[in-house]
Design an enzyme around this catalytic site. Structure first.
Site, PDB file in Angstrom:
ATOM      1  N   ASP A 299      11.002 -83.021-108.985  1.00 60.37           N
ATOM      2  CA  ASP A 299      12.232 -82.781-108.219  1.00 60.37           C
ATOM      3  C   ASP A 299      12.424 -81.296-108.031  1.00 60.37           C
ATOM      4  OD1 ASP A 299      14.685 -82.979-106.998  1.00 60.37           O
ATOM      5  OD2 ASP A 299      15.774 -83.517-108.815  1.00 60.37           O
ATOM      6  N   GLU A 333      19.812 -77.129-103.118  1.00 58.70           N
ATOM      7  CA  GLU A 333      20.128 -78.552-102.915  1.00 58.70           C
ATOM      8  C   GLU A 333      20.850 -79.123-104.112  1.00 58.70           C
ATOM      9  OE1 GLU A 333      19.544 -82.942-103.142  1.00 58.70           O
ATOM     10  OE2 GLU A 333      18.873 -81.411-104.570  1.00 58.70           O
ATOM     11  N   GLU A 334      20.356 -78.778-105.294  1.00 59.31           N
ATOM     12  CA  GLU A 334      20.855 -79.422-106.515  1.00 59.31           C
ATOM     13  C   GLU A 334      22.330 -79.203-106.747  1.00 59.31           C
ATOM     14  OE1 GLU A 334      19.327 -81.572-107.915  1.00 59.31           O
ATOM     15  OE2 GLU A 334      17.168 -81.207-107.964  1.00 59.31           O
ATOM     16  N   ASP A 361      12.190 -86.096-101.070  1.00 63.71           N
ATOM     17  CA  ASP A 361      12.963 -85.680-102.235  1.00 63.71           C
ATOM     18  C   ASP A 361      13.242 -86.890-103.128  1.00 63.71           C
ATOM     19  OD1 ASP A 361      14.468 -84.324-104.078  1.00 63.71           O
ATOM     20  OD2 ASP A 361      16.262 -84.181-102.839  1.00 63.71           O
ATOM     21  N   HIS A 432      16.103 -84.277-113.339  1.00 61.95           N
ATOM     22  CA  HIS A 432      17.110 -83.360-113.907  1.00 61.95           C
ATOM     23  C   HIS A 432      16.947 -83.182-115.420  1.00 61.95           C
ATOM     24  CE1 HIS A 432      20.148 -83.980-110.330  1.00 61.95           C
ATOM     25  NE2 HIS A 432      18.913 -83.761-109.922  1.00 61.95           N
TER      26      HIS A 432
END
Lengths: 477, 477
Positions: A299, A333-334, A361, A432
Site C-alpha cells: 500500500d 492519499e493516506e 490501490d 497500514h
C-alpha cells in the site's frame, strides 16, 4: 441501466464536458480499432514473462521505504519517482504541489494496569491528539460494535477509555473495510460526545498478528478531541478476555504525536505521449505516499509499480498509442485523498480531455474482474477491452466501477472510470501496518496485474471518441 | 540396538541407580498390565472431547501474560501455577527455588543511517550488553552464514557491525533451529574476537512477519562482550537488498538492557500421587517462564497446559494410578535451563525413583510420533504405549528420544525418557516473538496432544519395573 434512465436522473450541471466542450472526435461514442487487439496480446505476454513491476516496487520500498506525507521519506519518494519515470523513458515527467497540515507519530504505549498488568500493542490513529503528559489511565468500557457505542447516552462514558471490539470480515473486495472503518474515522468524535477520555479500537484488519493497523481519523469542530489508537487483533482479543473475567480493567495509554503545521508534498506525473491526440489522456493512478509504519510495498508501492510498469510496456512498443497514457502518482492519499483533490482542482479545466481512468490501490494482484462506469454508448469499446482481458482470467464485472480512492475523485469531476479489481483477500492482513513489506508481493501476481493494466491502458489509448458523459455520484453526506 | 552392545559402550559410572539402588520392583524390566489399555482409551476419548488444556493456556496467557525469569510477571506465574494445580485437585503442590542473575530488556532501536535512512525492527538477544550511550553507529559487514563469519580473520571486523544473514529451514522437527541458533548463542563471542562493535543476526525464525525473535546469547570470559540483536526476517531481507546496491550501509543500534543482579524464581511441582508406589514418579515437564515479548501462549503455555491437563484427566479417574504422576513446571528455561538444573541437583538422590519422563515444549500440537530412550528390556511396556497411541494417529518413532530441553537434563542424570513429538512446522513462526499469543493455539490440536500425554503418563504410571538403565549422553563439548 439504460442511458435514458440515467440521464433523466442527472442534473444539467452534471453533464460533463466530454460531449459539450471538446472537439468532434470526442463527441462520438468510444471505439477501439480491431488491429489494437494483437498488440494488446503482445503486451500481456511480455508482462507475464516479467513486467518489471516487481523491480519497481522493490526499488521504492527499499531505497525509500516509509514515506508518510510531509516526512523526509516522502520527499525521498518524490525524488525517487521523478528519477524512476525519467529513467524508464517517459516522454514528460513533472510534479504538482500538494499542501496540507502535517502530523508525526511519536511514542505509543498502552499497558493494562489492573487486574493483570501487561503491555498491549497499539498504534496512534493518524492525526489523533497526544495524550496529556503522563498518559491517560482509566477504566475500559467495551462495546461489541460501533453501533453499540452510538447507542450510549451523551456523557454516559465520562472519563472512561472506550474500547470498540468490532472485528472485520475477510473478503476479496474488501467488503468488511467499509463496515469496520467507521469506528476509526468517526469513533473518536462519537466517543468524545459521550464523554470518553480516549478511544481504543480493534484494528481494522483481518490478520491475527500483533501489528496494530493505523489509518486517518477525523475530528469535528465543536466536539472536544480525544486521543485514539488501534490495538492489534491479538491485543484486542486479549483485552476482551481480560474483561470477560468480570473485574474492572484499567489501561494506561500514552501517545505523543506532533503537528508540525503547514506541510508540502507533490503529485508526480509522467506521460507516454499520444501520437495523434496527445492532449487526450488515459489516467493510470496510484499513490506514492504510505503510512509510516511499514515500507509501503503493498500500500501502495504495488500500485505505483503496476501502473508505472504498464505504461512503460506501452512506451516500449514500436509506436506510441493514439492518446496519451498519463501515470499520476498521487501524494497524501493516506491522510485524506489530498493529492487527488489537488489534482482535480489543478486540472478542472481539462477534465473533458481525461478520457477514462483506472487506479491500482488494493494490493499486488492478481486482477480478477473488470468493472466500468462509462456511458452505455461506449459499450462496444468496453467489450473489446473485456475480450482482451479474458485470457488473463479476468471476468467481466458490472457497471459499478468506483475508480478507487484517488481516481474516484476524478470520477466525481466527470471522468469515466474502470476498476481492474485486485484480489484483496489478504490485503487487510498488512494494510497500514509495520508488516507491509516487500516479501508480501508475489512477482507472478503483480505481473498478471500489470498485464491487465497494460491491456486496458493500451486499448483505451488507442480508442477514439468518448466514454462519457457519466452520471456524477451524489455528494457525500 | 541390542542391550549388550549398548552396555559395552557404557562406563561403569554411567550405570544408573535404577537397577542398583532401588527395591526389587524396580530391578525388573518394565511391564504394563493389559487392563490399563481400556482406561487409557477412556482418557483419550475424554481428552479429545475437551481436555481442559485450552482453558489452562487461556488462563495463563491472559491472567499472567509475559513472564520472563525474575520479572513481576514471573512471580505472578508462580502464584498462578500453585493456585491452578491446587484448584485442579492435585494431591500435592509445592515450589522449589531457582536462582540466577537477572536481565531486563530496555529500549531497542536500529536505524539505517545511510544510504537510504529508515528504521529496522530489532530485538536485543537475552543477556546481551547495552550499547554505549548514544548507540553504536557503524558500517555493516554481511556474512551469508555463521560459518562464513567464522572464516573471517581475527580483528578483520574491527569497528564494524557484523550482520549474519543465515536463514532457517521450516521443518516439522525443528531441524533448522539447531543449525541456525549457533549464530545466536555464540555469534557475539565470535564476532567480538574478530573486532566487531556489535552483531546483528537474521532472526532464528521461519515467518515473514516483522517480529524479531529474541533468545539467550552467551559470553565467554576473556572475550570482550559486544551488544547483539536480531532483525525480523523482513528487516534482514531489507538490509540484504540495501547492501546489494553496492554502497556502504551504516546502521545505528541502540539497546539499553539492564542487569539487576541476583534474582529468584521457583519450579512449581504438582503430583497426582500413586496408589501403590507413590515415591516412584513419572515426570511430565514443561516450563512456566516465557520470553518477555509475547504472552507465551505457544512457548510454553501450551506445554504447561498439555501436561497439567493430562495429569488432571488421570487425577479424575476412579482410582489413582499405581505410581505418581509428577508435573514439573520448570522456571527459567529460556535463559539456560536453570530450573531443570536446579531440579536435577535438588533431586539427585532420588533419580532412581524417577521412572520415566516426557516434556511438552514444542508448541500446541498435534503429537505425531513417539520415540523413546529406554532400556531395550523395557520394550514390551513401550509396545503397549505405542499401541495405545496409534488411534491418535501417532506413529512409532525410534530410539532417539531427547527428553526435550528441561527433561533432557534429567535424562543426563539417568532418567529414561520418551518424546511425544509435537508438530513444529509452524512453531518457529512465533517462537520468542511478540506474536506468541493465544490465537496461535488450536483447541482441537491441543486436545489431541493432551490425549497423547495422558495416554503415556497413565500407562507409565500403571507400570511395574524399570525403563532403565539408559546410556548417558556424552557431556557437551
Amino acid at each position: 441501466m439504460a442511458l435514458s434512465v440515467k440521464l433523466i436522473r442527472l442534473g444539467a450541471a452534471s453533464l460533463v464536458a466530454g460531449t459539450l466542450f471538446s472537439g468532434a472526435a470526442l463527441a462520438e461514442p468510444a471505439r477501439i480499432p480491431e488491429q489494437a487487439l494483437p498488440v494488446a496480446r503482445q503486451l500481456q505476454q511480455k508482462a507475464l514473462a516479467g513486467s518489471g513491476a516487481f523491480q519497481i516496487v522493490e526499488s521504492l520500498s527499499t531505497e525509500v521505504g516509509p514515506r508518510m506525507f510531509g516526512t523526509p521519506g516522502d520527499a525521498a519518494a518524490v525524488a525517487w519517482a521523478v528519477a524512476k519515470l525519467k529513467e524508464l523513458g517517459f516522454d514528460k515527467v513533472w510534479t504538482e504541489p500538494v499542501a496540507y497540515p502535517g502530523w508525526v507519530r511519536g511514542t505509543e504505549r498502552a499497558t493494562v494496569t489492573a487486574p493483570f498488568p501487561q503491555p498491549l500493542h497499539v498504534t496512534a490513529l493518524g492525526y489523533t491528539l497526544p495524550t496529556p503528559p503522563g498518559g491517560v489511565e482509566a477504566e475500559i468500557v467495551r462495546f461489541a460494535s460501533y453501533e453499540d457505542m452510538l447507542d450510549a447516552a451523551p456523557d454516559s462514558l465520562a472519563g472512561k477509555i472506550v474500547f470498540i471490539a468490532q472485528p472485520m470480515v475477510r473478503h476479496i473486495e474488501g467488503l468488511g473495510y467499509g463496515h469496520a472503518v467507521a469506528m476509526r474515522g468517526d469513533g473518536p468524535i462519537e466517543a468524545a460526545k459521550r464523554g470518553a477520555a480516549a478511544l481504543l479500537i480493534r484494528s481494522v484488519g483481518t490478520d491475527h498478528h500483533r501489528f496494530p493497523h493505523t489509518g486517518v481519523t477525523e475530528h469535528d469542530e465543536g466536539v472536544p478531541r480525544i486521543p485514539a489508537a488501534a490495538l492489534s487483533v491479538p491485543d484486542a482479543e486479549q483485552l476482551e478476555r481480560l474483561l470477560a473475567r468480570g473485574k474492572p480493567v484499567t489501561v494506561k495509554l500514552e501517545l505523543t504525536p506532533e503537528f508540525p503545521g503547514p506541510t508540502q508534498s507533490f503529485n508526480v506525473i509522467g506521460e507516454v505521449r499520444g501520437r495523434e491526440a496527445p492532449e487526450e489522456v488515459v489516467v493510470l493512478g496510484a499513490h506514492l505516499d504510505s503510512w509510516d509504519l511499514g515500507t509501503g510495498a503493498v500500500d501502495d508501492g504495488a500500485g505505483v509499480a503496476i501502473v508505472t510498469a504498464a505504461a512503460k510496456l506501452i512506451r516500449d512498443l514500436p509506436q506510441r498509442p493514439r492518446r496519451t497514457v498519463r501515470v499520476v502518482l498521487f501524494a497524501a492519499e493516506e491522510i485524506g485523498l489530498v493529492g487527488a483533490k489537488a489534482y482535480a482542482e489543478a486540472h478542472k479545466g481539462e477534465m473533458a480531455r481525461h478520457v477514462i481512468g483506472v487506479e491500482a490501490d488494493f494490493g499486488a494482484g492478481p486482477v480478477y474482474a473488470f468493472n466500468s462506469t462509462a456511458n452505455p454508448a461506449a459499450d462496444e469499446a468496453l467489450k473489446v477491452i473485456r475480450r482482451a482481458l479474458s485470457p488473463l482470467n479476468v471476468v467481466p464485472g458490472g457497471e459499478k466501477a468506483s475508480g478507487g480512492p484517488d481516481v474516484g475523485i476524478l470520477r466525481r469531476a466527470g471522468m469515466p472510470v474502470v476498476d481492474l479489481e485486485l484480489d484483496g483477500t489478504d490485503y487487510f492482513d498488512v494494510h497500514h501496518t509495520a508488516d507491509d513489506t516487500l516479501d508480501k508481493v508475489d512477482p507472478k501476481k503483480i505481473d498478471q496485474a500489470t498485464a491487465a493494466f497494460a491491456t486496458f491502458a493500451y486499448l483505451a489509448a488507442e480508442s477514439t471518441g468518448s466514454f462519457g458523459p457519466i452520471e456524477i455520484p451524489p455528494a457525500k453526506q
